[in-house]
Scaffold this motif. Structure first.
Motif, PDB file in Angstrom:
ATOM      1  N   VAL A  39       0.835  -1.201   0.000  1.00  0.00           N
ATOM      2  CA  VAL A  39       0.000   0.000   0.000  1.00  0.00           C
ATOM      3  C   VAL A  39       0.873   1.255   0.000  1.00  0.00           C
ATOM      4  CG1 VAL A  39      -1.699   1.317   1.329  1.00  0.00           C
ATOM      5  CG2 VAL A  39      -1.954  -1.169   1.081  1.00  0.00           C
ATOM      6  N   ALA A  40       1.929   1.248   0.798  1.00  0.00           N
ATOM      7  CA  ALA A  40       2.836   2.404   0.822  1.00  0.00           C
ATOM      8  C   ALA A  40       3.460   2.632  -0.550  1.00  0.00           C
ATOM      9  CB  ALA A  40       3.923   2.203   1.870  1.00  0.00           C
ATOM     10  N   ALA A  94       3.889   6.057  -5.263  1.00  0.00           N
ATOM     11  CA  ALA A  94       4.034   6.144  -6.713  1.00  0.00           C
ATOM     12  C   ALA A  94       3.289   7.334  -7.307  1.00  0.00           C
ATOM     13  CB  ALA A  94       3.534   4.853  -7.358  1.00  0.00           C
ATOM     14  N   GLU A  95       2.382   7.927  -6.543  1.00  0.00           N
ATOM     15  CA  GLU A  95       1.654   9.092  -7.027  1.00  0.00           C
ATOM     16  C   GLU A  95       2.543  10.334  -6.966  1.00  0.00           C
ATOM     17  OE1 GLU A  95      -1.289   9.675  -8.302  1.00  0.00           O
ATOM     18  OE2 GLU A  95      -1.990   7.605  -8.268  1.00  0.00           O
ATOM     19  N   PRO A 123       3.360  21.971 -19.567  1.00  0.00           N
ATOM     20  CA  PRO A 123       2.677  22.614 -20.708  1.00  0.00           C
ATOM     21  C   PRO A 123       1.651  21.735 -21.376  1.00  0.00           C
ATOM     22  CG  PRO A 123       5.018  23.117 -20.762  1.00  0.00           C
ATOM     23  CD  PRO A 123       4.813  22.125 -19.656  1.00  0.00           C
ATOM     24  N   GLY A 124       1.888  20.406 -21.401  1.00  0.00           N
ATOM     25  CA  GLY A 124       0.936  19.495 -22.038  1.00  0.00           C
ATOM     26  C   GLY A 124      -0.266  19.162 -21.200  1.00  0.00           C
ATOM     27  N   GLY A 125      -0.308  19.699 -19.991  1.00  0.00           N
ATOM     28  CA  GLY A 125      -1.468  19.483 -19.131  1.00  0.00           C
ATOM     29  C   GLY A 125      -1.231  18.535 -17.976  1.00  0.00           C
ATOM     30  N   GLU A 126      -0.132  17.762 -18.034  1.00  0.00           N
ATOM     31  CA  GLU A 126       0.176  16.876 -16.924  1.00  0.00           C
ATOM     32  C   GLU A 126       0.860  17.675 -15.807  1.00  0.00           C
ATOM     33  OE1 GLU A 126      -0.669  13.675 -16.569  1.00  0.00           O
ATOM     34  OE2 GLU A 126      -1.756  13.890 -18.424  1.00  0.00           O
ATOM     35  N   ALA A 127       0.638  17.246 -14.580  1.00  0.00           N
ATOM     36  CA  ALA A 127       1.304  17.904 -13.462  1.00  0.00           C
ATOM     37  C   ALA A 127       2.788  17.575 -13.472  1.00  0.00           C
ATOM     38  CB  ALA A 127       0.677  17.461 -12.144  1.00  0.00           C
ATOM     39  N   ALA A 128       3.567  18.541 -12.983  1.00  0.00           N
ATOM     40  CA  ALA A 128       5.010  18.315 -12.898  1.00  0.00           C
ATOM     41  C   ALA A 128       5.310  17.262 -11.864  1.00  0.00           C
ATOM     42  CB  ALA A 128       5.714  19.633 -12.535  1.00  0.00           C
ATOM     43  N   ALA A 129       6.212  16.373 -12.189  1.00  0.00           N
ATOM     44  CA  ALA A 129       6.580  15.312 -11.237  1.00  0.00           C
ATOM     45  C   ALA A 129       7.567  15.836 -10.219  1.00  0.00           C
ATOM     46  CB  ALA A 129       7.175  14.146 -12.006  1.00  0.00           C
TER      47      ALA A 129
END
Length: 332
Positions: free
Chosen positions: A84-85, A90-91, A326-332
């Motif tokens: 679970v951790a 991983a998010e 820029p493509g809409g995904e959040a920065a990792a």
């Protein structure tokens, strides 16, 4: 534990958790304050970072100003804790995750550019783990600074006061993301930052100064890994304080030496009734409990229902997620 800290290392780590100089050559000022050379200051802090004493040189942001965040938890069966951790860690939006002593045992902070992003993160975690997710949004911060003295519970410089915020520009988000990810420990860190973001060094410094003045940045300096430095007994303490009592009790609790975070969160009726939270960082469990006893008495919390959740393991620790790519995904 990082065992080989000399007096200068400790002085650097204590002094520069906040108030990092906003000048082109910040390590010259730091070096002058400690009677060492600029190169030595850079080398010492780079070495401390490489050895795990420093998480990053950067900023902590006031929650829900540059983006959104929430404290969350799941009740993982003992034989599924690692699984679970791993799913939670991983998010990309999860920036802190800990195992704590409670039936709700894996606690984490989910961050994102907006509340919809946070909600999506929580939903994916629920789906991936098959577990209910406790969602505890911040209602009011009293101390969100998380700085602490290495020598003990001596007073630290006061955190920025919590007050009304001004607006922030949309194009500041990339800058804030870079600051939460961390500055390079180099002679001219703001020049490196500015080049990466397509702005000059002077512009980067001016925009950071503005974000500090707006109180969007709550602290700029060294973010320490407290466990690596011997502060291994850390507890989240929660109280069931009625709404009417929060105004008086919260600021008193936040002012107590040894209390490194303090805030009000929304309860979940019938599941999690606690409203007032504090973090205590200490070098041993008895020391943490002594701090708690003093803080409880000073804040007038005697007899108020409480729970003490000591941290057993840190799964993840990094800066918050506040910007989209820029493509809409959040920065990792």
């Amino acid at each position: 534990m990082i065992a080989t800290l000399d007096a200068t290392d400790r002085a650097l780590l204590d002094r520069w958790q906040r108030g990092f100089p906003l000048v082109p050559h910040p390590f010259r000022e730091i070096a002058a304050a400690h009677g060492i050379g600029e190169g030595e200051a850079v080398d010492r802090l780079a070495s401390l970072a490489a050895r795990g004493a420093i998480s990053r040189l950067g900023a902590t942001l006031r929650p829900n100003t540059a983006g959104a965040s929430t404290l969350a938890a799941v009740a993982a069966p003992e034989d599924r804790i690692a699984e679970v951790a791993g799913a939670i860690g991983a998010e990309p939006g999860v920036n802190h995750s800990y195992l704590r002593e409670n039936a709700w045992n894996i606690w984490f902070v989910a961050t994102g550019p907006d509340r919809a992003h946070v909600d999506a993160t929580l939903a994916r975690i629920a789906e991936a783990t098959g577990l209910a997710v406790l969602d505890l949004p911040l209602l009011r911060p009293f101390n969100i600074d998380l700085g602490f003295p290495l020598a003990g519970h001596a007073p630290m410089p006061p955190p920025l006061p919590v007050g009304q915020l001004g607006g922030i520009a949309e194009d500041d988000r990339a800058l804030m993301q870079a600051l939460t990810d961390g500055l390079e420990i180099a002679a001219r860190p703001f020049a490196v930052l500015g080049a990466a973001l397509g702005m000059g060094e002077a512009v980067a410094i001016a925009r950071i100064r503005r974000l500090l003045e707006l109180r969007v940045i709550s602290r700029l300096g060294l973010i320490l890994r407290h466990r690596a430095l011997g502060w291994t007994s850390n507890a989240m303490v929660v109280w069931q304080v009625p709404e009417a009592g929060i105004d008086g009790i919260g600021p008193r609790l936040a002012a107590q030496p040894g209390v490194t975070l303090c805030y009000q969160r929304r309860p979940v009726p019938g599941v999690w009734p606690y409203t007032l939270y504090a973090m205590i960082h200490a070098r041993s469990r008895p020391e943490a409990l002594e701090v708690l006893e003093r803080a409880r008495a000073a804040a007038g919390l005697g007899g108020v229902p409480e729970a003490v959740l000591f941290s057993l393991r840190c799964f993840k620790q990094r800066g918050a997620l506040v910007a989209h790519r820029p493509g809409g995904e959040a920065a990792a």
